[in-house]
Design an enzyme around this catalytic site. Structure first.
Site, PDB file in Angstrom:
ATOM      1  N   GLY A 284      60.375  53.944  55.242  1.00  0.00           N
ATOM      2  CA  GLY A 284      60.118  52.483  56.029  1.00  0.00           C
ATOM      3  C   GLY A 284      58.816  52.213  56.770  1.00  0.00           C
ATOM      4  O   GLY A 284      58.954  51.462  57.606  1.00  0.00           O
ATOM      5  N   SER A 285      57.843  52.873  56.341  1.00  0.00           N
ATOM      6  CA  SER A 285      56.573  52.388  57.053  1.00  0.00           C
ATOM      7  C   SER A 285      56.273  50.989  56.705  1.00  0.00           C
ATOM      8  O   SER A 285      55.646  50.349  57.720  1.00  0.00           O
ATOM      9  CB  SER A 285      55.445  53.520  57.049  1.00  0.00           C
ATOM     10  OG  SER A 285      55.038  53.336  55.664  1.00  0.00           O
ATOM     11  N   ASN A 286      56.309  50.791  55.379  1.00  0.00           N
ATOM     12  CA  ASN A 286      56.029  49.122  55.171  1.00  0.00           C
ATOM     13  C   ASN A 286      57.030  48.237  55.843  1.00  0.00           C
ATOM     14  O   ASN A 286      56.473  47.230  56.351  1.00  0.00           O
ATOM     15  CB  ASN A 286      56.019  49.211  53.680  1.00  0.00           C
ATOM     16  CG  ASN A 286      54.777  49.531  53.013  1.00  0.00           C
ATOM     17  OD1 ASN A 286      53.797  48.705  53.124  1.00  0.00           O
ATOM     18  ND2 ASN A 286      54.526  50.488  52.296  1.00  0.00           N
TER      19      ASN A 286
ATOM     20  N   MET B   3      63.265  52.734  45.577  1.00  0.00           N
ATOM     21  CA  MET B   3      62.873  53.520  44.211  1.00  0.00           C
ATOM     22  C   MET B   3      63.929  53.146  43.177  1.00  0.00           C
ATOM     23  O   MET B   3      64.488  54.376  42.690  1.00  0.00           O
ATOM     24  CB  MET B   3      62.928  54.978  44.857  1.00  0.00           C
ATOM     25  CG  MET B   3      61.825  55.189  45.776  1.00  0.00           C
ATOM     26  SD  MET B   3      60.264  54.343  45.553  1.00  0.00           S
ATOM     27  CE  MET B   3      59.242  55.601  45.135  1.00  0.00           C
ATOM     28  N   ARG B   4      64.229  52.033  42.934  1.00  0.00           N
ATOM     29  CA  ARG B   4      65.067  51.687  41.827  1.00  0.00           C
ATOM     30  C   ARG B   4      64.462  50.434  40.786  1.00  0.00           C
ATOM     31  O   ARG B   4      64.031  49.608  41.579  1.00  0.00           O
ATOM     32  CB  ARG B   4      66.565  51.217  42.257  1.00  0.00           C
ATOM     33  CG  ARG B   4      67.292  52.537  42.755  1.00  0.00           C
ATOM     34  CD  ARG B   4      68.455  52.141  43.268  1.00  0.00           C
ATOM     35  NE  ARG B   4      69.158  53.483  43.860  1.00  0.00           N
ATOM     36  CZ  ARG B   4      69.926  54.204  43.337  1.00  0.00           C
ATOM     37  NH1 ARG B   4      70.221  53.964  41.903  1.00  0.00           N
ATOM     38  NH2 ARG B   4      70.370  55.338  43.891  1.00  0.00           N
TER      39      ARG B   4
ATOM     40  N   ILE C 121      64.437  46.948  39.071  1.00  0.00           N
ATOM     41  CA  ILE C 121      65.468  45.983  39.371  1.00  0.00           C
ATOM     42  C   ILE C 121      65.670  45.182  37.830  1.00  0.00           C
ATOM     43  O   ILE C 121      64.751  45.032  37.023  1.00  0.00           O
ATOM     44  CB  ILE C 121      64.693  44.811  40.134  1.00  0.00           C
ATOM     45  CG1 ILE C 121      64.419  45.572  41.619  1.00  0.00           C
ATOM     46  CG2 ILE C 121      65.495  43.574  40.302  1.00  0.00           C
ATOM     47  CD1 ILE C 121      65.451  45.861  42.421  1.00  0.00           C
TER      48      ILE C 121
ATOM     49  N   ASN D 132      57.173  43.713  45.072  1.00  0.00           N
ATOM     50  CA  ASN D 132      56.935  44.918  45.228  1.00  0.00           C
ATOM     51  C   ASN D 132      55.638  45.345  45.643  1.00  0.00           C
ATOM     52  O   ASN D 132      54.642  44.691  45.325  1.00  0.00           O
ATOM     53  CB  ASN D 132      57.409  45.534  43.817  1.00  0.00           C
ATOM     54  CG  ASN D 132      57.462  47.117  43.724  1.00  0.00           C
ATOM     55  OD1 ASN D 132      58.076  47.664  44.964  1.00  0.00           O
ATOM     56  ND2 ASN D 132      56.546  47.757  42.738  1.00  0.00           N
TER      57      ASN D 132
ATOM     58  N   HIS E  52      53.010  48.667  45.566  1.00  0.00           N
ATOM     59  CA  HIS E  52      52.974  49.865  44.610  1.00  0.00           C
ATOM     60  C   HIS E  52      51.525  50.494  44.859  1.00  0.00           C
ATOM     61  O   HIS E  52      50.491  49.829  45.038  1.00  0.00           O
ATOM     62  CB  HIS E  52      52.926  49.616  43.125  1.00  0.00           C
ATOM     63  CG  HIS E  52      52.713  50.591  42.250  1.00  0.00           C
ATOM     64  ND1 HIS E  52      53.798  51.834  42.116  1.00  0.00           N
ATOM     65  CD2 HIS E  52      51.892  51.192  41.540  1.00  0.00           C
ATOM     66  CE1 HIS E  52      53.613  52.817  41.530  1.00  0.00           C
ATOM     67  NE2 HIS E  52      52.122  52.595  41.163  1.00  0.00           N
TER      68      HIS E  52
HETATM   69  C1  GAR Z   1      54.688  53.233  49.516  1.00  0.00           C
HETATM   70  O1  GAR Z   1      53.760  53.879  49.465  1.00  0.00           O
HETATM   71  C2  GAR Z   1      54.967  52.388  48.544  1.00  0.00           C
HETATM   72  O2  GAR Z   1      54.030  51.696  47.762  1.00  0.00           O
HETATM   73  C3  GAR Z   1      55.665  53.144  47.482  1.00  0.00           C
HETATM   74  O3  GAR Z   1      56.631  54.033  48.253  1.00  0.00           O
HETATM   75  C4  GAR Z   1      56.074  54.192  49.477  1.00  0.00           C
HETATM   76  C5  GAR Z   1      57.146  53.924  50.495  1.00  0.00           C
HETATM   77  O4  GAR Z   1      56.775  54.211  51.925  1.00  0.00           O
HETATM   78  N1  GAR Z   1      56.508  52.602  46.353  1.00  0.00           N
HETATM   79  C6  GAR Z   1      56.384  52.936  44.972  1.00  0.00           C
HETATM   80  O5  GAR Z   1      55.947  54.032  44.649  1.00  0.00           O
HETATM   81  C7  GAR Z   1      57.025  52.168  44.201  1.00  0.00           C
HETATM   82  N2  GAR Z   1      56.834  52.195  42.940  1.00  0.00           N
HETATM   83  P1  GAR Z   1      57.417  53.395  53.056  1.00  0.00           P
HETATM   84  O6  GAR Z   1      58.781  53.828  52.846  1.00  0.00           O
HETATM   85  O7  GAR Z   1      56.763  54.137  54.290  1.00  0.00           O
HETATM   86  O8  GAR Z   1      57.016  51.996  53.353  1.00  0.00           O
END
Ligand code: GAR
Length: 205
Positions: free
Chosen positions: A13-15, A93-94, A96, A110, A112
């Protein structure tokens, strides 16, 4: 204009945390009404609750990488009940599918950790290192029926250093993710863009 967003997250959940911080400091114009996770133990749920944001686990059903239509229908129902305008996937991580895509056409984003279309799917930072690219980065894009393939809203570039590991590269990319996700959300909520083919064009700066 409806600025209600929901964040869907599976893990750390850092984003999400960066979006919340940017809403709190006025950088992000969104109104975060709901955080949903497919993982009851996601730290993202805890972060949301610490900030008094409604957070819920929604059963993803029996499949590992996607939701069966009846489970996705439940996501749609809850999102509509909360009058959500824009859905932001942040480490959700699913894949859609329907009925979510047609319930929120061009209203699912999203993030990435690569410069798409390079290195879609899992482990993007490791794939970038193994391929030997000298620059990588991150991408915010609209979600369509393809995996990490919808129209690109914004990207940021970071250098790949000779002594990088997947972890150090991921960390450098993550800093940029936290910055550009807010920019993309602000653009979409402001409505100051149009989509022509695959191109997302800003109509005002
Ligand atoms: C992030 O780096 C995001 O870009 C990636 O998962 C991480 C989630 O980090 N997403 C993917 O790879 C999607 N294909 P977070 O939970 O700290 O936000």
């Amino acid at each position: 204009m409806n600025r209600n967003i929901a964040v869907l997250a599976s893990g750390r959940g850092s984003n999400l945390e960066a979006i919340i911080k940017n809403i709190e400091n006025g950088t992000c114009i969104a109104n975060l009404v709901l955080v949903i996770s497919d993982n009851p133990d996601a730290r993202a749920l805890q972060i949301a609750r610490e900030h008094n944001i409604k957070a819920m686990y929604l059963d993803p059903g029996p499949k590992k990488t996607w939701l069966l239509p009846e489970y996705e229908e439940n996501y749609v129902r809850v999102l509509k009940e909360h009058d959500v305008y824009l859905i932001c996937l942040a480490g959700f991580m699913r894949i859609i599918k329907q009925p979510l895509l047609s319930a929120f056409p061009n209203r699912i984003l999203n993030i990435h950790p690569s410069l798409l279309p390079a290195f879609p799917g899992l482990d993007a930072q490791r794939k970038a290192l193994e391929y030997g690219v000298k620059f990588s980065g991150c991408t915010v894009h609209f979600v369509d029926e393809t995996v990490d393939g919808g129209p690109i809203i914004t990207q940021a570039v970071v250098p790949v250093l000779d002594d990088d590991t997947p972890e150090t590269l991921a960390e450098r990319i993550l800093k940029e993710e936290h910055r550009i996700y807010t920019e993309a959300i602000n653009l979409v909520l402001s409505g100051k863009y149009h989509i022509t083919g695959r191109r997302v064009i800003r109509t005002e700066l």
